[in-house]
Design an enzyme around this catalytic site. Structure first.
Site, PDB file in Angstrom:
ATOM      1  N   GLN A  34      17.690  43.784  46.863  1.00 55.64           N
ATOM      2  CA  GLN A  34      16.655  42.754  46.760  1.00 55.64           C
ATOM      3  C   GLN A  34      16.291  42.229  48.150  1.00 55.64           C
ATOM      4  O   GLN A  34      16.983  42.505  49.138  1.00 55.64           O
ATOM      5  CB  GLN A  34      17.162  41.616  45.873  1.00 55.64           C
ATOM      6  N   HIS A  65      24.224  23.933  39.133  1.00 51.65           N
ATOM      7  CA  HIS A  65      25.628  24.372  39.198  1.00 51.65           C
ATOM      8  C   HIS A  65      26.527  23.546  38.295  1.00 51.65           C
ATOM      9  O   HIS A  65      27.448  24.078  37.668  1.00 51.65           O
ATOM     10  CB  HIS A  65      26.121  24.344  40.655  1.00 51.65           C
ATOM     11  N   ASP A 159      25.332  33.808  35.943  1.00 50.18           N
ATOM     12  CA  ASP A 159      24.524  33.036  36.890  1.00 50.18           C
ATOM     13  C   ASP A 159      23.694  34.046  37.667  1.00 50.18           C
ATOM     14  O   ASP A 159      23.991  34.367  38.814  1.00 50.18           O
ATOM     15  CB  ASP A 159      25.477  32.246  37.808  1.00 50.18           C
ATOM     16  N   SER A 160      22.681  34.566  37.003  1.00 52.58           N
ATOM     17  CA  SER A 160      21.976  35.713  37.579  1.00 52.58           C
ATOM     18  C   SER A 160      20.553  35.347  37.964  1.00 52.58           C
ATOM     19  O   SER A 160      20.052  34.275  37.641  1.00 52.58           O
ATOM     20  CB  SER A 160      21.919  36.845  36.549  1.00 52.58           C
TER      21      SER A 160
HETATM   22  N1  SAM Z   1      20.612  30.054  40.228  1.00 57.38           N
HETATM   23  C1  SAM Z   1      19.835  31.197  40.406  1.00 57.38           C
HETATM   24  C2  SAM Z   1      18.643  31.301  39.480  1.00 57.38           C
HETATM   25  O1  SAM Z   1      18.761  31.011  38.272  1.00 57.38           O
HETATM   26  O2  SAM Z   1      17.579  31.687  39.968  1.00 57.38           O
HETATM   27  C3  SAM Z   1      20.670  32.399  40.458  1.00 57.38           C
HETATM   28  C4  SAM Z   1      21.427  32.364  41.733  1.00 57.38           C
HETATM   29  S1  SAM Z   1      22.506  33.663  42.140  1.00 57.38           S
HETATM   30  C5  SAM Z   1      22.025  33.794  43.848  1.00 57.38           C
HETATM   31  C6  SAM Z   1      21.864  35.107  41.350  1.00 57.38           C
HETATM   32  C7  SAM Z   1      22.669  36.341  41.726  1.00 57.38           C
HETATM   33  O3  SAM Z   1      22.631  37.299  40.670  1.00 57.38           O
HETATM   34  C8  SAM Z   1      22.172  37.078  42.973  1.00 57.38           C
HETATM   35  O4  SAM Z   1      23.095  36.851  44.009  1.00 57.38           O
HETATM   36  C9  SAM Z   1      22.128  38.559  42.541  1.00 57.38           C
HETATM   37  O5  SAM Z   1      22.635  39.424  43.521  1.00 57.38           O
HETATM   38  C10 SAM Z   1      22.996  38.520  41.288  1.00 57.38           C
HETATM   39  N2  SAM Z   1      22.786  39.640  40.357  1.00 57.38           N
HETATM   40  C11 SAM Z   1      21.614  40.132  39.893  1.00 57.38           C
HETATM   41  N3  SAM Z   1      21.849  41.186  39.085  1.00 57.38           N
HETATM   42  C12 SAM Z   1      23.197  41.366  39.017  1.00 57.38           C
HETATM   43  C13 SAM Z   1      24.057  42.286  38.348  1.00 57.38           C
HETATM   44  N4  SAM Z   1      23.557  43.266  37.575  1.00 57.38           N
HETATM   45  N5  SAM Z   1      25.393  42.160  38.511  1.00 57.38           N
HETATM   46  C14 SAM Z   1      25.900  41.175  39.309  1.00 57.38           C
HETATM   47  N6  SAM Z   1      25.133  40.283  39.973  1.00 57.38           N
HETATM   48  C15 SAM Z   1      23.804  40.375  39.833  1.00 57.38           C
END
Ligand code: SAM
Length: 283
Positions: A34, A65, A159-160
Site C-alpha cells: 500500500q 482505539h 483493526d484493518s
Molecule cells: N484504524 C484504521 C481504520 O479503520 O482506517 C485502521 C488502522 S491500521 C493502520 C490498518 C492496518 O491493517 C494497516 O496497517 C494494514 O497494513 C493492515 N492490514 C490490511 N490488510 C491486512 C491483512 N490482510 N492482514 C493483516 N493486516 C492487514
C-alpha cells in the site's frame, strides 16, 4: 490558506470529504502492499494516510482505539490471549495491554512499514510494543487465522483498513469461520465496521457473514470518529457462545488505568442503537 495546504479525503459513496490543514508532508512511501503518507497538521497532530484514506490523527485516535478494545475486554470475563489482525499503528495493542489480566497479545499486520513508521511518527501509540506480553508478527491476517490453533484465543480484534486491497479477505464468512474456530467458548471477535451513515449495507453483510460462520450473539457499537468519512464510525462485536447484552460494569467503573473516552456510561450508551440502525439490523 491555499487548498494545497490541506489533505482531503473525498468519500465518493457519501458525496462528502474530510480534510485537515497541513504544515508538511513528513513521509511518503509505496510498500509492497500500500501507499503510506505521514503529514504534520496544524491542529490534529500527525496524520497517517494509507492509499488515500485517513488511518488516524494524533488528536482523535483515542476514540477509535478505546472503543475497539475496552468494550470487549470488559465484556469477556477474563481475556488471557488476544490476537489483533491489522492494527499496525499499535494503538489498539497499547489499549489491550492496559488490562492486567491479559497474558499474551499477538498483533498480525501484513505490512511491517506501518509499524516502523508509527514507531517513528506516533511513538505514544507504540509505548507498549516492548511489553513482554506483546508479539508483533508481519504476515497476512487471513492466513494467520486460518492456521491458528482451535480453541486457543479469547479475543480477536480486526483493526484493518477498508475492505479493498489487502484487507478484502478480512470481511467474509471464511475468515470469520477461522476466527470462530480459533476462539474459546465465550470468546469475542471485534471488527471495525465503518460508518453507520455511509456503510450500513456493509455492516449488514458483515453481520450476516458472522452469523453464517457460527457466531451466536452480535452487537454493533457506534462511536464518534471525526477523521473518518461522515465523522461517525462503529465496531461490531460477535460472541462464540454466551450473549452480549451486558458487560462487567463494576470492572469498567473501577478500571485501574486512564482513558479519555471510554467509561462504563459510554459503554452502556454505545449498546443503545439509533432507531434507523435497529430497524436495518433487525435488533
Ligand atoms: N484504524 C484504521 C481504520 O479503520 O482506517 C485502521 C488502522 S491500521 C493502520 C490498518 C492496518 O491493517 C494497516 O496497517 C494494514 O497494513 C493492515 N492490514 C490490511 N490488510 C491486512 C491483512 N490482510 N492482514 C493483516 N493486516 C492487514
Amino acid at each position: 490558506m491555499s487548498s494545497s495546504n490541506w489533505f482531503t479525503e473525498a468519500h465518493e459513496a457519501s458525496g462528502s470529504s474530510i480534510g485537515f490543514r497541513t504544515r508538511a508532508l513528513l513521509h511518503s512511501e509505496q510498500t509492497p502492499f500500500q501507499h503510506i503518507e505521514i503529514h504534520d497538521t496544524t491542529d490534529w497532530g500527525r496524520l497517517m494516510v494509507i492509499d488515500g484514506c485517513v488511518m488516524l490523527t494524533g488528536r482523535d485516535n483515542f476514540l477509535y482505539h478505546e472503543m475497539m478494545t475496552h468494550p470487549a475486554l470488559f465484556t469477556h470475563a477474563r481475556v488471557k490471549r488476544a490476537v489483533i489482525i491489522g492494527g499496525g499503528d499499535c494503538g489498539t495493542l497499547r489499549e489491550v495491554l492496559r488490562h492486567g489480566e491479559v497474558e499474551q497479545v499477538t498483533q498480525v499486520d501484513i505490512d511491517e512499514r506501518v509499524t516502523r513508521l508509527s514507531e517513528q511518527y506516533f511513538p505514544e501509540l507504540c509505548e507498549s510494543n516492548d511489553d513482554p506480553r506483546a508479539e508483533l508478527r508481519f504476515e497476512d491476517g487471513v492466513r494467520y487465522m486460518a492456521e491458528c490453533a482451535a480453541d486457543s484465543v479469547d479475543l480477536i480484534i480486526v483493526d484493518s483498513t477498508d475492505p479493498v486491497g489487502p484487507a478484502e479477505g478480512l470481511f467474509n464468512a471464511d475468515f470469520y469461520a477461522s476466527c470462530h474456530k480459533a476462539l474459546r467458548h465465550g470468546g469475542l471477535l471485534v471488527q471495525q465496521s465503518e460508518s453507520p451513515l455511509a456503510h450500513l449495507d456493509l455492516i449488514k453483510s458483515m453481520r450476516g457473514a458472522m452469523r453464517t460462520a457460527g457466531f451466536d450473539a452480535l452487537r454493533t457499537l457506534p462511536f464518534p470518529q471525526p477523521c473518518y468519512p461522515t465523522g461517525w464510525w462503529s465496531c461490531t462485536m460477535a460472541r462464540k457462545g454466551g450473549d452480549l447484552s451486558g458487560f462487567r460494569e463494576r470492572g469498567a467503573a473501577t478500571k485501574g488505568f486512564a482513558t479519555r473516552y471510554y467509561n462504563a456510561d459510554i459503554h452502556r450508551a454505545a449498546l443503545a442503537l439509533p432507531e434507523f440502525m435497529r430497524q436495518a439490523l433487525g435488533e
